[in-house]
Design an enzyme around this catalytic site. Structure first.
Site, PDB file in Angstrom:
ATOM      1  N   LYS A  46       0.819  -1.231   0.000  1.00  0.00           N
ATOM      2  CA  LYS A  46       0.000   0.000   0.000  1.00  0.00           C
ATOM      3  C   LYS A  46       0.846   1.271   0.000  1.00  0.00           C
ATOM      4  CE  LYS A  46      -0.393   0.443   4.984  1.00  0.00           C
ATOM      5  NZ  LYS A  46      -0.933  -0.158   6.192  1.00  0.00           N
TER       6      LYS A  46
ATOM      7  N   ARG B  69      -5.720   1.242  17.674  1.00  0.00           N
ATOM      8  CA  ARG B  69      -6.325   1.311  16.351  1.00  0.00           C
ATOM      9  C   ARG B  69      -7.245   0.093  16.291  1.00  0.00           C
ATOM     10  NH1 ARG B  69      -2.904   1.605  10.790  1.00  0.00           N
ATOM     11  NH2 ARG B  69      -3.326  -0.631  10.830  1.00  0.00           N
TER      12      ARG B  69
END
Ligand SMILES: *Cc1c(COP(=O)(O)O)cnc(C)c1O
Length: 365
Positions: free
Chosen positions: A37, A132
């Site tokens: 990514k 997260r």
């Protein structure tokens, strides 16, 4: 159209980085998902990750996994952002494995896998304090594992994982990773078999490989930055990465203005193009240059580092970056192309910007 701004990608260096990381991890009994990514899943980069020995190809974005699927590398594809409910059907179609933290999403993945006539692998994420993604409550994670194992026939519980050093900047100490091992053991006890994958994190967890103290049972990492940039662990934690290439990516940008101007803005100072109040150091009158690349392409002006000696990045706006070239080791003039080293943030933006040309460099062997 002009060739600039341009990001030059050295695929040989990238392949050497993939091989170095894979080799070190293999020596520690750890397989690695190559995370693409950071380079926006550029096909050529995905191919190099596959060639260099990644166990899976991983991305947070399904569009990038679609690119990977078309390349037919033969490697399993891993979705590493917990899936949106609305992308469950595509997640099952494009990814072989996904990371998960919500039972309702897992049920939807199961339903979609059933419709597609597929088995989809899942890794349950435990939040160990980085705050997260991941189950916070251990019992909730174990209950989800048992439901996947016994109730969701189209899913295959591959393992457990965690993510550290992203939001909360929590370091992957051996103590933190031992917590993941203990969660894995609790799940194994609850389902009565061993898990295939215990995924101990991202580049930050690679520090435990370099130190040789990754807990034994952790057998998988998901690594992007250390392969693409090899910058963070040296810069922020002092590791010796001299066996890595930190120059896989180079930004090349063109000079569009060179003038002698004051260093402190002249007039009443308000907010900049992004609504921020900045302070400007008054260094008198100096020579400055503008290159035609901006925050739209690099994220932030301090993500790039001039290759030329004596040049300093002062700041910029969406399409301009301003340099102090007073002490430049060569004369800088409009039309010159300047090279810049780049960090992860810059690579992320550069490879995703429609205005930046992507070019490949093959070094002579
Ligand atoms: C981005 C990401 C990674 C890779 O992180 P790097 O720091 O680039 O190695 C791994 N796992 C998850 C869940 C991610 O989102």
């Amino acid at each position: 159209m002009t060739e600039f701004p341009q990001v030059m990608i050295n695929l040989d260096y990238l392949e050497q980085n993939v091989r170095t990381v894979m080799g070190r991890c293999a020596d520690a009994g750890v397989s690695v998902a190559g995370v693409v990514k950071g380079a926006t899943g550029i096909a050529e980069c995905i191919e190099v990750f596959a060639k260099g020995g990644a166990t899976q190809i991983a991305s947070s974005r399904l569009e990038q996994l679609e690119t990977a699927k078309k390349l037919d590398t033969g490697l399993p594809l891993m979705l590493i952002r917990i899936p949106m409910m609305s992308e469950a059907a595509d997640a099952v179609r494009l990814a072989d494995i996904s990371l998960n933290s919500e039972i309702t999403v897992l049920r939807e993945l199961d339903r979609q896998a059933g419709i597609a006539g597929k088995r989809h692998g899942v890794i349950l994420m435990a939040d160990l304090g980085d705050l997260r993604e991941g189950f916070w409550d251990r019992t909730e994670l174990i209950d989800a594992a048992v439901e996947v194992e016994t109730g969701l026939q189209n899913l295959e519980l591959k393992g457990v994982g965690t993510n550290l050093g992203c939001y909360g900047a929590i370091q992957p100490t051996t103590e933190k990773l031992d917590e993941l091992v203990s969660i894995a053991e609790q799940v194994e006890k609850a389902i009565g078999r061993n898990l295939e994958i215990i995924s101990g994190g991202a580049t930050s967890s690679y520090m435990r490989i370099l130190d040789g103290n990754l807990p034994e049972k952790i057998n998988h990492l998901r690594i992007g930055e250390q392969i693409l940039n090899a910058y963070d662990l040296e810069k922020y934690y002092g590791y010796d990465l001299s066996d890595m290439h930190s120059d896989v990516f180079t930004l090349r940008a063109e000079v569009v203005e060179v003038k002698t101007k004051p260093t402190h803005p002249v007039g009443e100072v308000g907010v900049d193009a992004f609504g921020r109040r900045l302070t400007y150091e008054d260094r008198g009158i100096r020579r400055r240059a503008i290159v035609a690349v901006g925050k739209a392409d690099i994220g932030d002006s301090d993500n790039i580092f001039p290759a030329d000696g004596g040049i300093e990045v002062l700041g910029g706006s969406s399409d301009h970056t301003i340099l102090d070239v007073e002490d430049a080791e060569r004369e800088i003039k409009p039309g010159d192309i300047l090279d810049f080293a780049v960090n992860y943030g810059a690579v992320l933006y550069l490879t995703g910007s429609a205005n930046v040309k992507i070019r490949f460099h093959k070094s002579v062997k």
